[in-house]
Design a protein around this motif. Sequence first.
Motif, mmCIF file in Angstrom:
data_model
loop_
_atom_site.group_PDB
_atom_site.id
_atom_site.type_symbol
_atom_site.label_atom_id
_atom_site.label_comp_id
_atom_site.label_asym_id
_atom_site.label_seq_id
_atom_site.Cartn_x
_atom_site.Cartn_y
_atom_site.Cartn_z
ATOM 1 N N ALA A 504 2.548 -5.652 -9.792
ATOM 2 C CA ALA A 504 3.002 -6.571 -8.749
ATOM 3 C C ALA A 504 1.818 -7.244 -8.067
ATOM 4 C CB ALA A 504 3.841 -5.814 -7.730
ATOM 5 N N LYS A 505 0.760 -6.469 -7.802
ATOM 6 C CA LYS A 505 -0.427 -7.043 -7.155
ATOM 7 C C LYS A 505 -1.114 -8.066 -8.056
ATOM 8 C CE LYS A 505 -1.594 -3.042 -4.260
ATOM 9 N NZ LYS A 505 -2.621 -1.981 -4.009
ATOM 10 N N ALA A 506 -1.059 -7.800 -9.398
ATOM 11 C CA ALA A 506 -1.750 -8.680 -10.349
ATOM 12 C C ALA A 506 -0.823 -9.755 -10.915
ATOM 13 C CB ALA A 506 -2.324 -7.845 -11.483
ATOM 14 N N SER A 507 0.318 -9.971 -10.280
ATOM 15 C CA SER A 507 1.272 -11.014 -10.690
ATOM 16 C C SER A 507 1.680 -10.893 -12.156
ATOM 17 C CB SER A 507 0.676 -12.401 -10.421
ATOM 18 O OG SER A 507 0.379 -12.553 -9.051
ATOM 19 N N ARG A 516 -6.373 -0.413 -13.664
ATOM 20 C CA ARG A 516 -6.491 0.008 -12.265
ATOM 21 C C ARG A 516 -5.791 1.341 -12.029
ATOM 22 N NH1 ARG A 516 -9.237 -0.282 -8.278
ATOM 23 N NH2 ARG A 516 -7.481 -0.335 -6.808
ATOM 24 N N ALA A 517 -4.604 1.524 -12.624
ATOM 25 C CA ALA A 517 -3.843 2.758 -12.408
ATOM 26 C C ALA A 517 -4.603 3.975 -12.924
ATOM 27 C CB ALA A 517 -2.484 2.649 -13.094
ATOM 28 N N ILE A 518 -5.199 3.849 -14.104
ATOM 29 C CA ILE A 518 -5.935 4.997 -14.665
ATOM 30 C C ILE A 518 -7.225 5.239 -13.896
ATOM 31 C CG2 ILE A 518 -7.154 5.835 -16.724
ATOM 32 C CD1 ILE A 518 -4.991 4.523 -18.393
ATOM 33 N N ALA A 519 -7.862 4.175 -13.424
ATOM 34 C CA ALA A 519 -9.104 4.344 -12.666
ATOM 35 C C ALA A 519 -8.862 4.982 -11.302
ATOM 36 C CB ALA A 519 -9.782 2.987 -12.486
ATOM 37 N N THR A 520 -7.649 4.874 -10.786
ATOM 38 C CA THR A 520 -7.348 5.423 -9.451
ATOM 39 C C THR A 520 -6.442 6.647 -9.556
ATOM 40 O OG1 THR A 520 -5.556 3.781 -9.279
ATOM 41 C CG2 THR A 520 -7.674 3.223 -8.275
ATOM 42 N N ALA A 585 7.796 -6.617 -11.689
ATOM 43 C CA ALA A 585 7.626 -6.113 -10.318
ATOM 44 C C ALA A 585 6.810 -7.101 -9.493
ATOM 45 C CB ALA A 585 6.931 -4.754 -10.348
ATOM 46 N N ARG A 586 7.273 -7.375 -8.282
ATOM 47 C CA ARG A 586 6.582 -8.292 -7.361
ATOM 48 C C ARG A 586 6.743 -7.776 -5.922
ATOM 49 N NH1 ARG A 586 5.447 -9.522 -11.670
ATOM 50 N NH2 ARG A 586 5.379 -11.566 -12.708
ATOM 51 N N TYR A 587 5.910 -8.278 -5.039
ATOM 52 C CA TYR A 587 6.043 -7.991 -3.611
ATOM 53 C C TYR A 587 6.700 -9.178 -2.928
ATOM 54 C CZ TYR A 587 3.066 -3.826 -3.736
ATOM 55 O OH TYR A 587 2.561 -2.585 -3.976
ATOM 56 N N ASP A 588 7.654 -8.874 -2.021
ATOM 57 C CA ASP A 588 8.230 -9.972 -1.240
ATOM 58 C C ASP A 588 7.357 -10.252 -0.022
ATOM 59 O OD1 ASP A 588 8.754 -8.001 0.639
ATOM 60 O OD2 ASP A 588 10.894 -7.874 0.188
ATOM 61 N N GLU A 589 7.815 -11.126 0.835
ATOM 62 C CA GLU A 589 7.017 -11.533 1.992
ATOM 63 C C GLU A 589 6.751 -10.381 2.958
ATOM 64 O OE1 GLU A 589 9.090 -14.735 3.775
ATOM 65 O OE2 GLU A 589 8.688 -16.162 2.143
ATOM 66 N N ASP A 590 7.643 -9.398 2.964
ATOM 67 C CA ASP A 590 7.479 -8.240 3.855
ATOM 68 C C ASP A 590 6.709 -7.097 3.207
ATOM 69 O OD1 ASP A 590 8.971 -9.520 5.856
ATOM 70 O OD2 ASP A 590 10.853 -8.866 4.919
ATOM 71 N N GLY A 591 6.186 -7.355 2.000
ATOM 72 C CA GLY A 591 5.417 -6.315 1.323
ATOM 73 C C GLY A 591 6.270 -5.268 0.635
ATOM 74 N N VAL A 592 7.551 -5.558 0.410
ATOM 75 C CA VAL A 592 8.446 -4.618 -0.254
ATOM 76 C C VAL A 592 8.435 -4.879 -1.748
ATOM 77 C CG1 VAL A 592 10.814 -3.787 -0.456
ATOM 78 C CG2 VAL A 592 9.895 -4.442 1.783
ATOM 79 N N LEU A 593 8.296 -3.831 -2.543
ATOM 80 C CA LEU A 593 8.222 -3.951 -3.994
ATOM 81 C C LEU A 593 9.622 -4.096 -4.576
ATOM 82 C CD1 LEU A 593 6.035 -3.875 -6.208
ATOM 83 C CD2 LEU A 593 6.449 -1.424 -6.424
ATOM 84 N N TYR A 594 9.810 -5.090 -5.464
ATOM 85 C CA TYR A 594 11.106 -5.280 -6.116
ATOM 86 C C TYR A 594 10.852 -5.801 -7.524
ATOM 87 C CZ TYR A 594 10.632 -10.352 -5.668
ATOM 88 O OH TYR A 594 10.203 -11.639 -5.785
#
Length: 600
Positions: A504-507, A516-520, A585-594
């Motif tokens: 979602a963060k990486a569009s 990123r997931a494996i590195a963290t 997966a994306r983030y809406d304006e309120d930062g909610v994942l959908y």
Amino acid sequence: MREAEKAAGVEIYATGQPMLWGWVYSYLDQLFLIFTTTVGIMLFLLIIYFRRAYGILLPMFGITISAIWGLGILSLLDYNLDSLTLVIPFLISARAMSHAIQLVQRFYGELEEVDDSREAAHRTFDSLFRPGSLGIVSDAIGLLLIALGSVPINVKLGIYASLWAICVVFTVLIAVPLILSLLPKPKPAAKRPAAEDALFGRVAALVANKQGGLIVLGIAGVILLLGAQLSSRVQIGESEPGSPILYLDHDYNVSSKVINERFPGSEELYIVARTDEKGGMKRPDVLQAIEAFQNHMLLDPELGGAKAVPDLVKQVNRIFHSDDPRWAIIPDSEAYVGGLMFAYMASSPVPGALKEFVDTDDRVANIVFFYKDHQAKTIRRAIHRAKEWINEPANQVEGLHIELAGGLVGVTAAMNESAYESNMLIIPLVLALIFVFVTWFYMSLHAGFIMFLAMMFCTVSTYAYMGLAAIGINVNTVPIIAVGIGVGIDYSIYIMDRIREETAKASGNLQHAVLRAIATTGKAIGFTAACLIGGVIMWVFISDLRFQADAALLLVVMLILNALAAMFIVPSWVMIFRPSFIGSARYDEDGVLYAEKAIA
């Protein structure tokens, strides 16, 4: 043996259930050593990994509070901790610490982005509470389903252990972010060792492309096929003589071997012969049927001997006829048989001498068979031979009923049947319910299938290991497998959720998300797996109880397999099949994942 009891040229061997449990309870003092060593290992790992106060103290806080709550639940339910299942409470406590490690690791990562402790704690809670709760529910499901078995000790274990696991939601998932939000902002983290980042970087590079993912899934498929083949070697029950609770060279098992080599056998099977009327055991046809049943059972070369009322009647009859062996027969008169039984009872210096053979109404008789061991094959053969004779119409005598009763062999046979039924019920239910919960949580069948795939890989591989290590399925190992599935799936849930979040963060850039997931989260999973293994591994090296050591080693194998599934199989599957609940997966304006309706 005490010095005062020793004598030159004399050796004393002792076996039997009272002796076995005496040995078990004699090792309770080892618990303190195992506990202190385990805490020391965990503390050392935390210091090496975090090298920061919050990373060391908060996971230890989580394990301490969870243990206090768990022991409190035991006290409220008026349950006791069984010495043979102590590995599971240790694992639950270690699992509480691993959730705390995930939270602190994520907190430090968020802090680098926002530079505000309160906001970093808030983000940590928002990101990890949902997948963490799902993981804990999965733990609790695996534990609670243990209670579906018919063995009382496992019923109690399933109830208190599942409640203990659920408490982690409050003692860790809620408490740790709350404490982090109140504590002062920590100092910036020191640079991680280059070798550490390089290791996880190589893992990420392997699975973050389709070619590497295909290789990983291909290897996993081969392992599944080989595992399915090796799983067929797993026996129901024990595969070795002696008690599986202790090592083969232990004094108890050595004594058992010596005694069984020289005497009929220490492993008893009790079978009850019951008549409809009082005095039925005096009937010659009843005694002849029991004798025929004994002779049928004695055709088994592994049976050392038998004891029943026909033997007594024949020997007393012989004695009454000048010890002439020709009179070692069952009389043809009920009154004569009764007279012989009364004569034996009246002449015995021990009151109630007949009670080891018949009850006071001469209606029920006890038939005892002495076996050399209670291995699975011995028990199956004994029970099969008994049922074979009992179910044969030609052997039926009016008013006589032969019933399987007990003894160590009989009880073990019943426990093996229960273990088989529990294994066929509990393990599939654990897999199915976790699949349902994950599917409902992400509103995606594909999400449930990915977790099911990871669980199947670990479960089949675990059964393969049991087949190679000659570990049987019994009432003790079924709970271990169920716990391992529930606890281990947490890794896959965390890594899948982090991939979704990073996507979602990486569009929609899945490759970047996996890296990123494996590195963290992947790095935290590797460390939490090490901590969980540290939480049970000392049972392998310190405990003199073989069952505890085998259970701990089985859990270690399951934890390693689950960590490998999370690090390799889940990201590889995501990269190749691009599930819509992750790719969209994306983030809406309120930062909610959908998840968007269409894949980006």
